[in-house]
Design a protein around this motif. Structure first.
Motif, mmCIF file in Angstrom:
data_model
loop_
_atom_site.group_PDB
_atom_site.id
_atom_site.type_symbol
_atom_site.label_atom_id
_atom_site.label_comp_id
_atom_site.label_asym_id
_atom_site.label_seq_id
_atom_site.Cartn_x
_atom_site.Cartn_y
_atom_site.Cartn_z
ATOM 1 N N SER A 458 0.699 -1.127 -0.538
ATOM 2 C CA SER A 458 0.109 0.041 0.409
ATOM 3 C C SER A 458 1.208 1.469 0.215
ATOM 4 O O SER A 458 1.116 1.520 0.794
ATOM 5 C CB SER A 458 -0.537 -0.571 1.061
ATOM 6 N N GLU A 461 1.775 7.037 -4.816
ATOM 7 C CA GLU A 461 2.386 7.101 -6.302
ATOM 8 C C GLU A 461 3.417 7.429 -5.703
ATOM 9 O O GLU A 461 4.776 6.781 -6.842
ATOM 10 C CB GLU A 461 1.592 7.924 -6.904
ATOM 11 N N ALA A 464 6.279 5.166 -4.718
ATOM 12 C CA ALA A 464 6.476 3.968 -6.366
ATOM 13 C C ALA A 464 7.614 4.851 -6.953
ATOM 14 O O ALA A 464 7.408 3.905 -7.639
ATOM 15 C CB ALA A 464 4.749 3.759 -6.525
ATOM 16 N N ARG A 467 11.327 4.141 -5.584
ATOM 17 C CA ARG A 467 11.201 2.867 -5.447
ATOM 18 C C ARG A 467 12.709 2.407 -5.779
ATOM 19 O O ARG A 467 13.281 2.907 -6.853
ATOM 20 C CB ARG A 467 10.905 1.510 -5.905
ATOM 21 N N SER A 473 7.309 -2.914 -9.324
ATOM 22 C CA SER A 473 5.240 -1.953 -8.685
ATOM 23 C C SER A 473 4.055 -1.936 -9.358
ATOM 24 O O SER A 473 3.713 -2.224 -10.622
ATOM 25 C CB SER A 473 5.701 -0.450 -8.668
ATOM 26 N N VAL A 474 3.431 -2.963 -8.855
ATOM 27 C CA VAL A 474 2.211 -3.388 -8.681
ATOM 28 C C VAL A 474 1.012 -2.743 -8.211
ATOM 29 O O VAL A 474 0.877 -2.574 -7.063
ATOM 30 C CB VAL A 474 1.427 -4.720 -8.901
ATOM 31 N N VAL A 475 -0.042 -1.975 -8.799
ATOM 32 C CA VAL A 475 -1.343 -1.124 -7.848
ATOM 33 C C VAL A 475 -2.290 -2.318 -7.487
ATOM 34 O O VAL A 475 -2.458 -3.324 -8.501
ATOM 35 C CB VAL A 475 -2.411 -0.810 -8.806
ATOM 36 N N ARG A 659 -8.186 -3.983 -7.808
ATOM 37 C CA ARG A 659 -6.893 -2.593 -8.181
ATOM 38 C C ARG A 659 -7.786 -2.073 -9.401
ATOM 39 O O ARG A 659 -9.705 -2.812 -9.563
ATOM 40 C CB ARG A 659 -6.326 -3.424 -9.146
ATOM 41 N N ASP A 669 -0.614 -9.368 -11.168
ATOM 42 C CA ASP A 669 -2.054 -9.088 -11.202
ATOM 43 C C ASP A 669 -2.903 -10.689 -10.989
ATOM 44 O O ASP A 669 -3.945 -10.108 -10.099
ATOM 45 C CB ASP A 669 -2.571 -8.121 -12.229
ATOM 46 N N SER A 701 -3.659 5.453 -6.262
ATOM 47 C CA SER A 701 -3.732 3.720 -6.530
ATOM 48 C C SER A 701 -2.453 3.821 -5.574
ATOM 49 O O SER A 701 -2.003 4.199 -5.041
ATOM 50 C CB SER A 701 -2.802 3.793 -7.981
ATOM 51 N N HIS A 703 0.182 0.634 -4.392
ATOM 52 C CA HIS A 703 0.958 0.050 -4.662
ATOM 53 C C HIS A 703 1.846 -1.219 -3.856
ATOM 54 O O HIS A 703 1.677 -1.413 -2.892
ATOM 55 C CB HIS A 703 2.216 0.712 -5.823
ATOM 56 N N LEU A 705 5.377 -3.108 -4.203
ATOM 57 C CA LEU A 705 6.792 -2.508 -4.358
ATOM 58 C C LEU A 705 7.680 -4.089 -4.022
ATOM 59 O O LEU A 705 7.415 -4.398 -2.671
ATOM 60 C CB LEU A 705 7.401 -1.497 -3.340
#
Length: 743
Positions: A458, A461, A464, A467, A473-475, A659, A669, A701, A703, A705
């Motif tokens: 969590s 942005e 992310a 990083r 990185s993914v939502v 997401r 995802d 969003s 993310h 990480l």
């Protein structure tokens, strides 16, 4: 954050899923055709191989047994006799039909991947260059070495070969060069181990050609600017990976010595190794391999001891070879030379690698001692730094029990939980904006040093974007934020909210914003009864991590909205966590500016003093059989209350593992969706997310990480344990079974 009023999946969701399932088969042929159109060279070459095999009959009979085989095969004899055209003909043949089973996947994977990444012309050029370099390079080496009378080289100098493997392997090596770290290193190690063992032990002409092509491709892909990557010392993680690969290689070599007869550059070998000795080495390798991967010091010591023993034994036997021949125990040193040289060499190389990278293996065996080596912080110290630097909408959750709190660069703080060998940082690091990148890098370094997999759950942005290099990185969630200035429940979009508030007025439901710890015992008793009834219906313990319980709602810093009727009966509760911002800073999740509320610790003239900018929704509970739209009423009334007090926003919080619908789903995802799908029937994250859309929020969003995809399985387990720390395996299995039955 969950409520049974919104935890049931809707018929709309089911209908959407059914439509998706129906449309999926129709899309597959179109997708396959699109892939084939992007690979004209690969498709054409594979079809040409199959056509040539069918026409010449070599799909069913070995080509090497045909009378015309010398006219199409490459090798030193062919070039000595002037048959240079074989460079063009040999790629379309294989010497035995069974080779199609192994060669076609290499061609499709290597040439096809290169064509997908570089285009048809470049891929064809790489393939042709690799084939020519591998074949001519091997022939040149044999022409030089065979003059010394080396039996292996003499034998290969009289051998012919066909096949496209050199070109396909070259294309594969160049495609691997485009992978991100650490997959690039992992793939290169796998290729080098496979080719190295093949040429040393099997030692066929095509094995030598593969080795020449691989070395040339690795050198070229590291030299060409388009493929070059910054050089530097291997990280702790890379050293551990190299050590693991070395152990696996040694184990494979010893198994080959034990079971595979060969006649390669190390000499001929009929398996004579001691099964007991090899079994002991393999058992020890299996026991310590995972420890080497995770950086345990005791595993490193065991590996060094095992390597030293095997090197010493090999050197001793090599020194005694003349004596053994003299007493008649051996007819010739070459009888066991191959058996001794390769394992001794590989064990010596493994020991050298482990010594060079010794700083990577310092993790203590006991899990209780594998904490991040940083200054520990108390809860009060973390709160002080949160008020000083501000935080995101979930930063107050770092003050809850279950989190380990440590100091971060810039006099900041980090909170994390350790589960299943993973250190999970909760939210953004609590640091000045300029220190965000260094704090994330330091967290990753400390986690790796402790033998833990680092990840951030969590993250905003901004985090992310900051990083560490190479991280992904993914939502994983969408934060739903309602801005409070000028809030008015007017218009068609607010119809459901107005209906709930009007109905509450008619039925005598009163809203109160309180500090739960200050309420009388009868209110607390009702709150606990409602919460226990809710968790009991789920069949699992209450969730934690980013989901608070009544204990967290009792924090004096937490506000609690309650809905009470005229007889004092409690119908529902919501708890709200403070979100600290810093005037003049970049804020948290874009919510750092604006006028301060009554909880601000200083006025704006103080030049950037901390203040509470908004509130985050946490606990949501309703009484069974009570006022129906109590959640809509409580959230709307709370927003009105905070708006009147001058706050900037309320966050309805992010539903975990949900997401944005418009985001394209990649492999990562899909893995996270499967994890969310396991929990969804029990806790209704997706349903809750849809419920919050009644309040017309804006979305930001959140993310996950992480270092790379190889960490995801362990991270999935860690997140499950973080959310359900008190659930036993029996609880999870029983709940999954009940969901499957539709209970």
């Amino acid at each position: 954050m969950t409520d049974d009023a919104v935890s049931t999946r809707t018929a709309e969701t089911t209908q959407t899923a059914e439509t998706t399932q129906t449309a999926a088969p129709a899309r597959r042929p179109a997708r396959a055709l699109a892939v084939l159109r992007r690979l004209p060279v690969t498709v054409s070459f594979v079809l040409a191989m199959l056509v040539v095999g069918a026409v010449t009959g070599t799909l069913l009979a070995p080509a090497s047994e045909q009378t015309w085989y010398p006219q199409v095969a490459t090798g030193l004899p062919a070039f000595a006799e002037g048959r240079w055209w074989t460079l063009l003909t040999s790629p379309f043949f294989v010497d035995h039909p069974f080779v199609y089973l192994t060669l076609l996947p290499l061609v499709i994977g290597g040439l096809g991947w290169a064509e997908w990444r570089f285009g048809a012309l470049r891929a064809a050029g790489l393939f042709a260059a690799g084939h020519v370099v591998g074949v001519l390079g091997a022939a040149g080496i044999l022409a030089l070495v065979a003059q010394g009378g080396w039996p292996w080289a003499v034998r290969l100098s009289e051998t012919l070969d066909v096949g496209p493997s050199c070109g396909a392997l070259t294309a594969l090596v160049f495609a691997i060069a485009t992978l991100p770290a650490p997959w690039r290193l992992r793939a290169r190690i796998a290729i080098a181990v496979w080719v190295g063992i093949s040429v040393l032990y099997l030692g066929q002409l095509h094995d030598l050609e593969h080795a020449v092509a691989m070395v040339a491709a690795l050198a070229a892909s590291g030299w060409l600017p388009a493929f070059r990557h910054p050089a530097g010392r291997p990280s702790q993680r890379e050293w551990r990976l190299i050590g693991l690969a070395a152990l696996v290689t040694v184990g494979a070599v010893q198994v080959l010595d034990l079971v595979v007869p060969y006649d390669g550059p190390l000499g001929s070998n009929d398996p004579t190794a001691s099964m007991v000795d090899v079994a002991i080495d393999l058992v020890i390798i299996l026991l310590i391999a995972n420890g080497i991967r995770q950086g345990y010091r005791i595993a490193w010591i065991a590996a060094i001891a095992l390597a030293a023993f095997n090197v010493s034994a090999g050197v001793l036997v090599l020194a005694l070879l003349p004596l053994l021949v003299e007493v008649g125990a051996l007819d010739s040193p070459t009888d066991v030379l191959g058996l001794l040289v390769a394992p001794t060499f590989f064990w010596a190389a493994t020991m050298l690698l482990l010594i060079l990278g010794r700083s990577a293996w310092r993790v203590r065996l006991r899990a209780s001692r594998r904490a991040l080596q940083a200054e520990p912080l108390t809860r009060e110290q973390l709160i002080g730094r949160l008020r000083r630097f501000g935080g995101g909408t979930i930063s107050w959750m770092t003050t809850w029990d279950g989190n380990t709190r440590i100091a971060a660069p810039g006099e900041g703080a980090i909170a994390y939980q350790s589960h299943a060998g993973v250190a999970v940082m909760l939210g953004d690091p609590i640091v000045p904006g300029a220190s965000r990148a260094s704090a994330l890098s330091e967290f990753g370094r400390l986690a790796q040093h402790a033998g833990l997999i680092p990840c951030v759950f969590s993250a905003s942005e901004a985090a992310a974007a900051a990083r560490p290099p190479g991280w992904r990185s993914v939502v994983v969630a969408e934060d739903t934020i309602v801005d409070l200035p000028g809030l008015a429940f007017t218009g068609k979009a607010w119809g459901a909210v107005r209906t709930a508030m009007n109905r509450a007025g008619r039925e005598g439901i009163e809203f109160r914003m309180v500090r739960l710890a200050d309420e009388p015992w009868n209110v607390l008793a009702q709150v606990r009864a409602i919460s226990e009834q809710w968790s009991g219906d789920k069949g699992l313990p209450e969730m934690r991590f980013t989901l608070g319980t009544v204990d967290e709602a009792l924090d004096p810093e937490t506000r609690v909205g309650i809905a009470v009727d005229g007889e004092g009966n409690l119908h529902g509760i919501t708890s709200w966590l403070p979100v600290y911002a810093h005037d003049g800073s970049d804020g948290a999740n874009g919510a750092g500016a604006g006028a301060g509320g009554p909880d601000a610790s200083a006025d704006a003239s103080a030049g950037g003093e901390p203040r509470i900018a908004g509130w985050t929704l946490d606990l949501m509970r309703r009484r069974d059989g009570g006022f129906g739209p109590v959640m809509e009423f409580l959230i709307a009334a709370s927003a009105q209350h905070f708006s009147a007090e001058g706050y900037d926003f309320v966050s309805l919080s992010g539903a975990p593992l949900v997401r944005p619908e418009q985001a394209e789903a990649g492999p990562v995802d899909q893995v996270l969706e499967q994890l969310g799908g396991l929990i969804e029937p029990l806790y209704g994250f997706a349903s809750l997310h849809r419920f919050k859309q009644k309040f017309n929020p804006r979305h930001e969003s959140l993310h996950l990480l992480y270092r790379d995809e190889g960490d995801l399985p362990r991270i999935g387990i860690a997140l499950t344990r973080a959310y359900l720390p008190d659930a036993s395996l029996r609880d999870l299995v029983a709940s999954a079974a009940s969901v499957g039955r539709g209970d």
